[in-house]
Design a protein around this motif. Structure first.
Motif, PDB file in Angstrom:
ATOM      1  N   VAL A  58       9.309   2.698  -5.848  1.00 47.26           N
ATOM      2  CA  VAL A  58       9.416   3.745  -4.831  1.00 47.26           C
ATOM      3  C   VAL A  58      10.696   3.558  -4.026  1.00 47.26           C
ATOM      4  O   VAL A  58      11.414   4.514  -3.740  1.00 47.26           O
ATOM      5  N   GLU A  59      10.996   2.324  -3.673  1.00 47.03           N
ATOM      6  CA  GLU A  59      12.225   2.034  -2.925  1.00 47.03           C
ATOM      7  C   GLU A  59      13.461   2.399  -3.743  1.00 47.03           C
ATOM      8  O   GLU A  59      14.439   2.928  -3.210  1.00 47.03           O
ATOM      9  N   LYS A  60      13.395   2.166  -5.041  1.00 45.80           N
ATOM     10  CA  LYS A  60      14.536   2.431  -5.916  1.00 45.80           C
ATOM     11  C   LYS A  60      14.739   3.922  -6.172  1.00 45.80           C
ATOM     12  O   LYS A  60      15.862   4.419  -6.117  1.00 45.80           O
ATOM     13  N   TYR A  61      13.646   4.651  -6.452  1.00 47.64           N
ATOM     14  CA  TYR A  61      13.760   6.034  -6.883  1.00 47.64           C
ATOM     15  C   TYR A  61      13.503   7.072  -5.788  1.00 47.64           C
ATOM     16  O   TYR A  61      13.932   8.213  -5.920  1.00 47.64           O
ATOM     17  N   TYR A  62      12.772   6.698  -4.753  1.00 51.65           N
ATOM     18  CA  TYR A  62      12.439   7.656  -3.689  1.00 51.65           C
ATOM     19  C   TYR A  62      12.772   7.098  -2.304  1.00 51.65           C
ATOM     20  O   TYR A  62      11.934   7.102  -1.408  1.00 51.65           O
ATOM     21  N   PRO A  63      13.988   6.632  -2.070  1.00 55.06           N
ATOM     22  CA  PRO A  63      14.307   6.029  -0.766  1.00 55.06           C
ATOM     23  C   PRO A  63      14.274   7.029   0.388  1.00 55.06           C
ATOM     24  O   PRO A  63      14.004   6.647   1.521  1.00 55.06           O
ATOM     25  N   GLU A  64      14.537   8.299   0.102  1.00 53.81           N
ATOM     26  CA  GLU A  64      14.541   9.313   1.151  1.00 53.81           C
ATOM     27  C   GLU A  64      13.131   9.786   1.494  1.00 53.81           C
ATOM     28  O   GLU A  64      12.910  10.335   2.562  1.00 53.81           O
ATOM     29  N   ASP A  65      12.195   9.596   0.591  1.00 52.02           N
ATOM     30  CA  ASP A  65      10.842  10.108   0.785  1.00 52.02           C
ATOM     31  C   ASP A  65       9.912   9.116   1.484  1.00 52.02           C
ATOM     32  O   ASP A  65       8.880   9.512   2.008  1.00 52.02           O
ATOM     33  N   PHE A  66      10.277   7.835   1.439  1.00 50.96           N
ATOM     34  CA  PHE A  66       9.441   6.802   2.041  1.00 50.96           C
ATOM     35  C   PHE A  66      10.323   5.867   2.866  1.00 50.96           C
ATOM     36  O   PHE A  66      11.230   5.238   2.330  1.00 50.96           O
ATOM     37  N   SER A  67      10.022   5.764   4.158  1.00 50.04           N
ATOM     38  CA  SER A  67      10.759   4.840   5.017  1.00 50.04           C
ATOM     39  C   SER A  67      10.302   3.411   4.716  1.00 50.04           C
ATOM     40  O   SER A  67       9.343   3.193   3.960  1.00 50.04           O
ATOM     41  N   LEU A  68      10.943   2.450   5.324  1.00 51.42           N
ATOM     42  CA  LEU A  68      10.564   1.046   5.127  1.00 51.42           C
ATOM     43  C   LEU A  68       9.121   0.823   5.573  1.00 51.42           C
ATOM     44  O   LEU A  68       8.329   0.180   4.875  1.00 51.42           O
ATOM     45  N   GLN A  69       8.770   1.383   6.709  1.00 54.63           N
ATOM     46  CA  GLN A  69       7.394   1.257   7.203  1.00 54.63           C
ATOM     47  C   GLN A  69       6.412   1.943   6.253  1.00 54.63           C
ATOM     48  O   GLN A  69       5.335   1.417   5.977  1.00 54.63           O
ATOM     49  N   ASP A  70       6.793   3.105   5.735  1.00 57.25           N
ATOM     50  CA  ASP A  70       5.939   3.809   4.772  1.00 57.25           C
ATOM     51  C   ASP A  70       5.677   2.962   3.537  1.00 57.25           C
ATOM     52  O   ASP A  70       4.565   2.957   3.002  1.00 57.25           O
ATOM     53  N   ARG A  71       6.693   2.229   3.092  1.00 56.82           N
ATOM     54  CA  ARG A  71       6.511   1.404   1.885  1.00 56.82           C
ATOM     55  C   ARG A  71       5.533   0.262   2.126  1.00 56.82           C
ATOM     56  O   ARG A  71       4.752  -0.088   1.237  1.00 56.82           O
ATOM     57  N   TYR A  72       5.548  -0.311   3.321  1.00 56.75           N
ATOM     58  CA  TYR A  72       4.573  -1.365   3.637  1.00 56.75           C
ATOM     59  C   TYR A  72       3.156  -0.791   3.687  1.00 56.75           C
ATOM     60  O   TYR A  72       2.214  -1.374   3.157  1.00 56.75           O
ATOM     61  N   VAL A  73       3.029   0.358   4.327  1.00 54.15           N
ATOM     62  CA  VAL A  73       1.719   1.009   4.420  1.00 54.15           C
ATOM     63  C   VAL A  73       1.268   1.467   3.033  1.00 54.15           C
ATOM     64  O   VAL A  73       0.086   1.366   2.693  1.00 54.15           O
ATOM     65  N   LEU A  74       2.209   1.950   2.227  1.00 60.69           N
ATOM     66  CA  LEU A  74       1.889   2.399   0.873  1.00 60.69           C
ATOM     67  C   LEU A  74       1.281   1.269   0.050  1.00 60.69           C
ATOM     68  O   LEU A  74       0.312   1.478  -0.680  1.00 60.69           O
ATOM     69  N   GLU A  75       1.833   0.086   0.177  1.00 62.33           N
ATOM     70  CA  GLU A  75       1.301  -1.049  -0.587  1.00 62.33           C
ATOM     71  C   GLU A  75      -0.161  -1.311  -0.225  1.00 62.33           C
ATOM     72  O   GLU A  75      -1.010  -1.509  -1.097  1.00 62.33           O
ATOM     73  N   ASN A  76      -0.477  -1.277   1.076  1.00 60.11           N
ATOM     74  CA  ASN A  76      -1.869  -1.457   1.509  1.00 60.11           C
ATOM     75  C   ASN A  76      -2.748  -0.308   1.028  1.00 60.11           C
ATOM     76  O   ASN A  76      -3.863  -0.530   0.554  1.00 60.11           O
ATOM     77  N   GLN A  77      -2.236   0.919   1.149  1.00 57.93           N
ATOM     78  CA  GLN A  77      -3.016   2.070   0.702  1.00 57.93           C
ATOM     79  C   GLN A  77      -3.280   2.010  -0.801  1.00 57.93           C
ATOM     80  O   GLN A  77      -4.376   2.353  -1.250  1.00 57.93           O
ATOM     81  N   LEU A  78      -2.300   1.570  -1.570  1.00 56.74           N
ATOM     82  CA  LEU A  78      -2.493   1.469  -3.018  1.00 56.74           C
ATOM     83  C   LEU A  78      -3.610   0.489  -3.359  1.00 56.74           C
ATOM     84  O   LEU A  78      -4.446   0.764  -4.223  1.00 56.74           O
ATOM     85  N   ASN A  79      -3.608  -0.655  -2.688  1.00 57.86           N
ATOM     86  CA  ASN A  79      -4.655  -1.654  -2.955  1.00 57.86           C
ATOM     87  C   ASN A  79      -6.041  -1.126  -2.590  1.00 57.86           C
ATOM     88  O   ASN A  79      -7.000  -1.294  -3.349  1.00 57.86           O
ATOM     89  N   HIS A  80      -6.152  -0.473  -1.438  1.00 54.97           N
ATOM     90  CA  HIS A  80      -7.432   0.116  -1.032  1.00 54.97           C
ATOM     91  C   HIS A  80      -7.838   1.262  -1.963  1.00 54.97           C
ATOM     92  O   HIS A  80      -9.010   1.418  -2.309  1.00 54.97           O
ATOM     93  N   PHE A  81      -6.854   2.035  -2.354  1.00 55.56           N
ATOM     94  CA  PHE A  81      -7.082   3.161  -3.249  1.00 55.56           C
ATOM     95  C   PHE A  81      -7.693   2.695  -4.577  1.00 55.56           C
ATOM     96  O   PHE A  81      -8.679   3.260  -5.056  1.00 55.56           O
ATOM     97  N   VAL A  82      -7.122   1.656  -5.154  1.00 57.67           N
ATOM     98  CA  VAL A  82      -7.623   1.138  -6.433  1.00 57.67           C
ATOM     99  C   VAL A  82      -9.056   0.631  -6.285  1.00 57.67           C
ATOM    100  O   VAL A  82      -9.911   0.899  -7.141  1.00 57.67           O
ATOM    101  N   LEU A  83      -9.336  -0.078  -5.206  1.00 54.02           N
ATOM    102  CA  LEU A  83     -10.706  -0.560  -4.982  1.00 54.02           C
ATOM    103  C   LEU A  83     -11.682   0.606  -4.806  1.00 54.02           C
ATOM    104  O   LEU A  83     -12.778   0.606  -5.369  1.00 54.02           O
ATOM    105  N   ASP A  84     -11.271   1.591  -4.041  1.00 52.06           N
ATOM    106  CA  ASP A  84     -12.124   2.749  -3.776  1.00 52.06           C
ATOM    107  C   ASP A  84     -12.418   3.527  -5.056  1.00 52.06           C
ATOM    108  O   ASP A  84     -13.564   3.857  -5.364  1.00 52.06           O
ATOM    109  N   ILE A  85     -11.388   3.819  -5.816  1.00 51.98           N
ATOM    110  CA  ILE A  85     -11.553   4.604  -7.045  1.00 51.98           C
ATOM    111  C   ILE A  85     -12.348   3.815  -8.087  1.00 51.98           C
ATOM    112  O   ILE A  85     -13.162   4.377  -8.817  1.00 51.98           O
ATOM    113  N   SER A  86     -12.131   2.518  -8.155  1.00 47.52           N
ATOM    114  CA  SER A  86     -12.840   1.683  -9.138  1.00 47.52           C
ATOM    115  C   SER A  86     -14.336   1.658  -8.895  1.00 47.52           C
ATOM    116  O   SER A  86     -15.115   1.426  -9.826  1.00 47.52           O
ATOM    117  N   GLN A  87     -14.777   1.882  -7.675  1.00 49.45           N
ATOM    118  CA  GLN A  87     -16.203   1.824  -7.350  1.00 49.45           C
ATOM    119  C   GLN A  87     -16.906   3.169  -7.535  1.00 49.45           C
ATOM    120  O   GLN A  87     -18.128   3.237  -7.479  1.00 49.45           O
TER     121      GLN A  87
END
Length: 161
Positions: free
Chosen positions: A28-57
């Motif tokens: 995301v940092e490499k291909y979408y730097p304008e779409d996600f700020s540095l803070q967004d990327r940190y939050v995105l990582e947490n959201q991705l982990n929660h997302f995978v757990l949620d969808i898996s259940q």
């Protein structure tokens, strides 16, 4: 290829094999730097982990086989608000084929317009020629007489001798 591999890891039917939130955030940092700020990327990582757990259940969501179905399902279950950054990433990934096709179309047009005979074209003229070729539908709306009249109304560039 990197973005396509991200798409594959986010499809629930694949049981999130080779899923790595950190790697996705690097892409995301490499291909979408304008779409996600540095803070967004940190939050995105947490959201991705929660997302995978949620969808898996959820047995219904695990059956989803495409990114488009996943986007639709996130909206239907109102999860798109909880995982807003994941939703944004999914929408960007869904539009990937469209953006790639338009770039390929432009390079194809460039190859047609800029031949050996026209290889000494200046950038401005080449850009205008490509615009006329690629966006032919827009150009058809103009009346040639109006363009000619506008050109005639321009001031002469050379001093009359």
């Amino acid at each position: 290829m990197d973005l396509l591999s991200i798409m594959a890891t986010l499809v629930p039917r694949n049981e999130f094999r080779s899923f790595n939130a950190g790697e996705i955030c690097k892409m995301v940092e490499k291909y979408y730097p304008e779409d996600f700020s540095l803070q967004d990327r940190y939050v995105l990582e947490n959201q991705l982990n929660h997302f995978v757990l949620d969808i898996s259940q959820d047995a219904e969501l695990r059956k989803i086989g495409t990114i488009t179905e996943l986007c639709r399902c996130l909206v239907e279950t109102s999860r798109h608000t909880a995982y807003n950054l994941v939703d944004r990433l999914l929408h960007l990934l869904v539009t990937l084929p469209v953006s790639t096709a338009s770039a390929e179309r432009a390079f194809s047009a460039l190859k047609i317009i800029k031949t050996r005979l026209c290889s000494k074209m200046e950038d401005g003229f080449l850009s205008n020629s490509l615009f006329v070729y690629i966006e032919g539908g827009i150009v058809e709306k103009y009346v040639y007489d109006d363009i000619i009249q506008d050109f005639k109304n321009l001031k002469t560039r050379r001093a009359d001798l």
